[in-house]
Scaffold this motif. Structure first.
Motif, PDB file in Angstrom:
ATOM      1  N   THR A 281       0.950  -1.140   0.062  1.00 45.57           N
ATOM      2  CA  THR A 281       0.110   0.089  -0.030  1.00 45.57           C
ATOM      3  C   THR A 281       0.857   1.209   0.121  1.00 45.57           C
ATOM      4  N   ARG A 282       0.266   2.113  -0.332  1.00 45.01           N
ATOM      5  CA  ARG A 282       1.255   3.568  -0.722  1.00 45.01           C
ATOM      6  C   ARG A 282       0.108   4.686  -0.030  1.00 45.01           C
ATOM      7  N   ASP A 283       0.862   5.811   0.527  1.00 44.30           N
ATOM      8  CA  ASP A 283       0.288   6.821   1.028  1.00 44.30           C
ATOM      9  C   ASP A 283      -1.177   6.646   2.047  1.00 44.30           C
ATOM     10  N   ARG A 284      -1.070   5.675   2.854  1.00 44.09           N
ATOM     11  CA  ARG A 284      -2.062   5.152   3.728  1.00 44.09           C
ATOM     12  C   ARG A 284      -2.101   6.287   5.015  1.00 44.09           C
ATOM     13  N   ARG A 285      -0.935   6.985   5.348  1.00 42.20           N
ATOM     14  CA  ARG A 285      -0.563   8.029   6.247  1.00 42.20           C
ATOM     15  C   ARG A 285      -1.003   7.634   7.632  1.00 42.20           C
ATOM     16  N   PRO A 286      -0.661   6.234   8.108  1.00 41.07           N
ATOM     17  CA  PRO A 286      -1.196   5.939   9.291  1.00 41.07           C
ATOM     18  C   PRO A 286      -0.616   6.686  10.467  1.00 41.07           C
ATOM     19  N   ARG A 287      -1.105   6.909  11.589  1.00 44.37           N
ATOM     20  CA  ARG A 287      -0.867   7.817  12.671  1.00 44.37           C
ATOM     21  C   ARG A 287      -0.439   7.258  13.840  1.00 44.37           C
ATOM     22  N   ILE A 288       0.764   7.956  14.588  1.00 41.30           N
ATOM     23  CA  ILE A 288       0.658   7.430  15.856  1.00 41.30           C
ATOM     24  C   ILE A 288       0.334   8.616  16.745  1.00 41.30           C
ATOM     25  N   GLU A 289      -0.607   8.437  18.017  1.00 39.46           N
ATOM     26  CA  GLU A 289      -1.186   9.709  18.738  1.00 39.46           C
ATOM     27  C   GLU A 289      -0.110   9.595  19.943  1.00 39.46           C
TER      28      GLU A 289
END
Ligand SMILES: [Zn+2]
Length: 572
Positions: free
Chosen positions: A392-400
């Protein structure tokens, strides 16, 4: 059929007229705007045109950004004029991490934020009880660990003294530890024999073994389930107040990190009544130990139903660890103040990894709460693994949160395209941060406390938020903290880890375009550009020019969401 020559002429003329009208429609200058904001100092957030004077809006969108003269051409009889009177105009602010329902409900409860000590807390509770008599539950939130001295945990005795017969249940400011009195513990059936639930702890007196009233993490559920639930009408009333509160502080969108996916139909009801003046990106809170078929079904159903500019449910929230103050954040090395503790992960890493991978395949975005350095690494590893396996590309998972971080993990945000979603006000260097948080992690880890600048310098994208009701949703206090790394009275003088200070422009970006990027909406939100949604604010002072110590005093004068004026400060 033969065509009459005259008819042909008419058809040609009609065609030409059509072209003429069409070309006029395309030149937007000739069609009047619904609303025009004039005489502003417009900081657009658009690198190609950073400054302007005016903005024109038609329907929900921006149709022109430029000089007063240029934009004024779109003024017609019905056009609404908003005179910014030389004030700063900014893109609407986004709160990238919020618990909106909890925050809204807290508006009507006891607020312990800023209390000095246990007796100050008692004073506030007495006051509340005198206005809310009877024997019902007293609910509230906002105490912090430093209010109880070096013990850093609340005790039921302070509550029993004033409320021997009325149940009291008070959430710590971070939402991770709760405080109950004896009456509440008794109603919940908590005795010496009650075992600790998974991922939670009933704090006990070391001598008697009796519960002290402090309940860590999931142990709070034992009492929470006894508290009467607010009705649908009460929730709607609270949400209306919360939305108003958010608009008053310049918020035009929030990213919900838990507690709101259960309320999607309430947000939908507000929308049907025309009362939704705040945009919602809402994550489904996925509990450990694993992703279950019923979770998948709920996540997919919510996403199918809600995916527009106002309500969007395409995200999943994980919580891999707890918080530093109660030693539940997962560390690579033991805590400095108590070497027997390291915290632990709430998710078994392989379960978490496979849940992330499965959901990533479906195109969902993640918010993972990770505060300890081991928690942060676990999230980074799972995201990296998912990208590799699913291509996958550009999923932009985030860590809070990312309150602590190992040096080797700092560049991984930029390298892997992972977003750092951080809450500037959590780093506010008061006694809770300096005497409890920093003591627990020790000086080495504290030297990398809330490392937003290092992450950004290494190419990572930042998104800022509040975590309301953990702290106020007012973003301006957060802006000041991220810029100064000091309290509002200038402590510590040198700043708390001052190397992590950001510029005002960087912080604004974290609350606007960076936040829009983190919510996968930068094409339609986050800056003031033609074609984007007309979400903008007018503020009381030019935050880009004033001394940083005054940033928190900023007042929002006007808030426009989707082209609609939703808040205007009344002139005094
Ligand atoms: Zn949160």
């Amino acid at each position: 059929m033969k065509t009459h020559p005259f008819r042909l002429v008419l058809q040609t003329l009609a065609l030409m007229l059509g072209f003429l009208l069409l070309s006029q429609a395309q030149s937007s200058k000739t069609i009047p705007a619904d609303t025009i904001v004039l005489h502003g100092r417009v900081y657009t957030g658009n690198a190609k045109q950073p400054w302007a004077q005016a903005v024109a809006i038609r329907g929900a969108k921006i149709v022109a950004v430029g000089s007063d003269i240029e934009v004024e051409r779109m003024r017609a009889e019905g056009t609404k004029i908003i005179d910014a009177a030389g004030r700063l105009v900014l893109p609407g602010f986004v709160d990238s991490h919020i618990h909106f329902m909890d925050g809204s409900l807290s508006l009507g409860r006891v607020n312990l934020e800023g209390a000095k000590d246990a007796s100050d807390i008692q004073q506030r509770l007495r006051e509340y009880a005198s206005n809310h008599s009877g024997d019902g539950w007293i609910l509230g939130r906002g105490w912090n660990y430093a209010m109880f001295g070096p013990e850093a945990l609340p005790h039921k005795k302070y509550l029993d003294e004033i409320f021997p017969n009325r149940p009291v249940f008070l959430e710590g400011y971070d939402g991770h530890t709760y405080w109950a009195n004896s009456k509440a513990l008794a109603l919940a059936g908590i005795t010496r024999e009650t075992p600790d639930p998974p991922n939670g702890a009933i704090v006990r007196d070391p001598k008697s073994g009796e519960a002290t009233g402090a309940l860590k993490e999931s142990a709070q559920d034992l009492v929470a389930k006894m508290v009467p639930k607010p009705s649908r009408a009460e929730k709607l009333l609270a949400l209306r107040a919360g939305i108003k509160w958010a608009n008053e502080h310049g918020l035009t969108r929030v990213h919900s990190a838990g507690g709101d996916s259960e309320a999607l139909d309430l947000y939908d009801e507000l929308r049907r009544h025309g009362d939704l003046t705040l945009r919602f990106y809402i994550a489904y809170f996925l509990d450990p130990p694993r992703l279950r078929p019923q979770d998948l079904e709920a996540i997919e159903n919510a996403r199918k139903k809600f995916h527009d500019d106002w309500i969007d449910a395409g995200a999943v929230k994980f919580m891999v660890d707890g918080v530093v103050e109660s030693h539940t954040a997962a560390m690579l090395e033991p805590y400095t103040d108590d070497s027997s503790l390291k915290g632990k992960l709430f998710w078994e890493p392989s379960n978490y990894k496979s849940a992330v991978s499965e959901l990533d395949k479906r195109g969902l975005q993640f918010f993972t709460h990770a505060i300890g350095e081991y928690g942060v690494r676990t999230a980074l590893d799972a995201y990296e693994n998912a990208e590799e396996h699913n291509h996958t590309r550009d999923r932009r998972p985030r860590i809070e949160h990312i309150e602590t971080i190992a040096p080797a993990d700092i560049p991984r945000f930029g390298k892997l395209g992972i977003i750092a979603s951080m809450q500037p006000l959590h780093s506010y260097p008061d006694s809770n941060t300096l005497n409890v948080w920093a003591r627990n992690v020790g000086p080495d880890r504290a030297s990398r406390a809330w490392s937003w600048k290092s992450i950004s310098d290494a190419g990572g994208r930042l998104a800022f938020g509040s975590d309301w009701p953990v702290v106020t949703l007012n973003p301006w206090e957060g802006v000041q903290t991220a810029v100064t790394r000091q309290t509002t009275d200038g402590k510590p003088e040198a700043g708390f880890v001052p190397g992590q200070r950001l510029t005002v422009a960087q912080v604004i970006e974290g609350y606007t375009l960076g936040a829009a990027f983190a919510g996968r909406r930068e094409k339609s939100e986050g800056s003031l550009e033609v074609g984007k949604l007309a979400d903008l604010i007018v503020v009381s002072q030019n935050v880009l020019e004033i001394v940083p110590q005054k940033l928190a005093d900023t007042k929002v004068l006007t808030t426009i969401v989707g082209g609609k004026l939703v808040y205007q400060l009344e002139a005094k």
